[in-house]
Design an enzyme around this catalytic site. Sequence first.
Site, PDB file in Angstrom:
ATOM      1  N   PRO A   2       0.835  -1.209   0.000  1.00  0.00           N
ATOM      2  CG  PRO A   2      -0.796  -1.595   1.594  1.00  0.00           C
ATOM      3  CD  PRO A   2       0.529  -2.097   1.117  1.00  0.00           C
ATOM      4  CD  GLU A   3       3.044   2.692  -4.412  1.00  0.00           C
ATOM      5  OE1 GLU A   3       3.189   3.848  -4.866  1.00  0.00           O
ATOM      6  OE2 GLU A   3       3.225   1.668  -5.101  1.00  0.00           O
ATOM      7  CE  LYS A  61       5.512   3.762   0.152  1.00  0.00           C
ATOM      8  NZ  LYS A  61       6.467   2.729  -0.308  1.00  0.00           N
ATOM      9  NE  ARG A 114       5.955 -11.744   1.610  1.00  0.00           N
ATOM     10  CZ  ARG A 114       6.833 -11.482   0.648  1.00  0.00           C
ATOM     11  NH1 ARG A 114       6.478 -10.748  -0.393  1.00  0.00           N
ATOM     12  NH2 ARG A 114       8.064 -11.937   0.730  1.00  0.00           N
ATOM     13  NE  ARG A 265      10.298  -2.607  -5.752  1.00  0.00           N
ATOM     14  CZ  ARG A 265       9.629  -1.779  -4.949  1.00  0.00           C
ATOM     15  NH1 ARG A 265      10.282  -0.894  -4.188  1.00  0.00           N
ATOM     16  NH2 ARG A 265       8.327  -1.812  -4.900  1.00  0.00           N
TER      17      ARG A 265
END
Length: 276
Positions: A2-3, A61, A114, A265
């Site tokens: 999530p950003e 964030k 996670r 990335r």
Amino acid sequence: MPELPEVETIRRDLEPRVVGRRIERVAIHPGGERVAITHAPRELEAQLAGLRIEELGRHGKYLLVHLDDDRTWVVHLRMTGLLLLRPLEESSGRFERARIDFDDGTGLRFEDSRKFGTWHLVEDPREAFPRAGPDALSAGFTVAWLREALGRRSVPVKTALLDQRVAAGVGNIYADEALWLAGIDPRAASNGIGPRRVRRLHGAVQQALLDGLGDRGSSFDRYRDAFGKSGGHHLRVHVFRRDGEPCERDRCRGRRISRTRIGGRATHYCGSCQRP
């Protein structure tokens, strides 16, 4: 992960429903203990219980839950964290790691497949993110700031945008989108971006974030809002995960979106309209 748009969507969902609520009980479940950063799990449960939520804020964030004892509970969802508003009687989800029960029969469920999410309970929120730069939608994120921050680095501009010291809240999705909006090759050297293009990039960063926020976030993976619903922005992205599809700009005449790796990335761009 999530950003900024995803975390801000959750903040806006929760604000009218949890501000003023008293925390009756906190339970960090077996296997979820690593969420507790500033206190041992049982101590953190005891410290939060009985406090009232005064305000919800955000920096990048990080979700900032301001409490009535002048401390702040700082939540970072990391890669797969979810913060879901649920009735107390609802059964736990498979990946529930902790829960917070309120005095009105509702509560928050913290799910995290996670187990990378973190909770801090601190006097000053900056203790949880001491190196973060200005929030990318704040007044502190100026063209002058971005020009100076990019000028100090010789790394690819995509890598620089992902550095939370440059623009807190920008992650992989919105960095790719902003660079496409600005027409800048993600591989270009950060300190080689001239003043005119820095100004264009600054506007593009904020536009990409606002577009994502308007669609209630991007649900490419596990992200869900506070009610467990998907965002819609993944259906309207320009380049992210669109490799092999045609660029939307007319002048590109169907040139395909490319994918490469920058700083480890996955990175998506148009080789026609995003110039080095």
